[in-house]
Design an enzyme around this catalytic site. Sequence first.
Site, short mmCIF file in Angstrom:
data_model
loop_
_atom_site.label_atom_id
_atom_site.label_comp_id
_atom_site.label_asym_id
_atom_site.label_seq_id
_atom_site.Cartn_x
_atom_site.Cartn_y
_atom_site.Cartn_z
N HIS A 71 0.38 -1.08 0.10
CA HIS A 71 0.10 0.41 0.10
C HIS A 71 0.81 0.80 -0.22
O HIS A 71 0.68 2.33 -0.10
CB HIS A 71 -0.83 -0.63 1.10
N VAL A 75 0.80 4.69 -3.32
CA VAL A 75 1.12 5.60 -3.24
C VAL A 75 2.34 6.49 -3.01
O VAL A 75 2.70 6.24 -1.67
CB VAL A 75 -0.27 5.94 -1.99
N GLY A 77 4.35 5.83 -4.09
CA GLY A 77 5.75 5.24 -3.96
C GLY A 77 6.57 5.03 -2.87
O GLY A 77 6.09 5.06 -1.20
N ASP A 79 7.86 4.82 0.20
CA ASP A 79 9.17 6.21 0.92
C ASP A 79 8.68 6.18 2.24
O ASP A 79 8.66 7.67 3.20
CB ASP A 79 8.35 7.92 0.42
N PRO A 163 -5.07 -0.50 -6.34
CA PRO A 163 -5.90 -1.49 -6.74
C PRO A 163 -7.45 -2.02 -5.89
O PRO A 163 -6.52 -2.60 -4.09
CB PRO A 163 -5.19 -3.08 -6.38
#
Length: 331
Positions: A71, A75, A77, A79, A163
Site C-alpha cells: 500500500h 501511493v 512510491g 517512501d 488496487p
Amino acid sequence: MGSFIIHTPTFLFLLLIAMAAAAALVQGQGTRVGFYSSTCPQAESIVQKTVISHFQSNPAIAPGLLRMHFHDCFVRGCDASILINGSSTEKTTGPNRLLNGYDVIDDAKTRLEAACPGVVSCADILALATRDSVVLTKGLTWKVPTGRRDGRVSLASEVNNLPGPRDSIDVQKQKFADKGLNDQDLVTLVGGHTIGTSACQLFRYRLYNFSTTTANGADPSMDASFVTQLQALCPADGDASRRIALDTGSQNTFDTSFFTNLKNGRGVLESDQKLWTDASTKTFVQRFLGVRGLLGLNFNLEFGRSMVKMSNIGIKTGTDGEIRRVCTAIN
C-alpha cells in the site's frame, strides 16, 4: 596489434560503464544491497530481531506488514508515507487503518535510532520487515536493496489509487502497469494473499443476490460448497468486520495453495478469482501450479524478484526526502 592496444583502455572503460549500469538496474534506482554495511552494519539484524519478537506474540503482523509495504509503494512510491500520523493521512483510510504491524516498524526504528541515530530510513525498515515477515511464514528470503529516504507528504485522498477487491483484470493490469509492473508481477504479488485475512464487508456481496444464474444467488465463478462455507461465516446481516482467511486452509503459510484455491473456485476476493477466470492471467497461475505443458514458475523465487521491483517504485534517494527521527511524523 598497435591499434588494439590504443583502443583497449577505451573499450575497457565502456565495458565497465555497461557493467555498472547493469548492476544499477538489478539493484534498483539508487538503492543497493548492503547500503548500510558501513554506516549501520547491524541494521538488517536489528529489524529482523524486532520482527521475530513481534511475530512470536502476533503472527498477524506478517500479512499486515506485507500489505503495508504494498500500500505504501502504490501511493507516492515506497517512501513510508503510510506511516505518518495525522487527521487526513494515508494511515487513516479504510485499507490502512486496521493493518497489523505499525508497532513493529516503530519498535524497530526506536532500536535503530539507539544504535545508529539518523541513519536508517523508515521506508527501508518497512521493506526489510516485509521480507522478514515472508520468511517467518515459510517463504523464501530475498536480498533487499536499501537506500530509500522518507517522504514528507501523506494524503488520504491518494489512497484511491490502490488496487481494489472489485477491480476487473484490465483495471488491475493498468494500475500495476502505471507503476512499472507487468502482468506476471500482478499475479505474483497478488499471490501474497496466501497469508492473511479479509473482512466480510469486502466480499460478502458475492455471496448474496449477486447473480440470477446460480441457485444460491452467488457469484457463478465460486465453488458452490465454498459459497455455503462463506455464507455461514459471513451471514448477510452478520458482522461485516469479521476476518476470513484469503487462502482457505493455509492462511499462515507462504505457499502456492492460494493459486490452487483460485483454480478450484475458492478465491475469496472477486479481484483474486478473476486471475483464474481471465485467460491472460490464468496462464501465470497455471505456471505457478506446474500445469503440464507450460513452462513452470517458482512462486517463492518470483515473489522475491517482483518485490524488489515493487520496492523501487517512486523511491527517494540522495538528498530527496529525509531520514525521519520517528516514523510517525516528518522531522
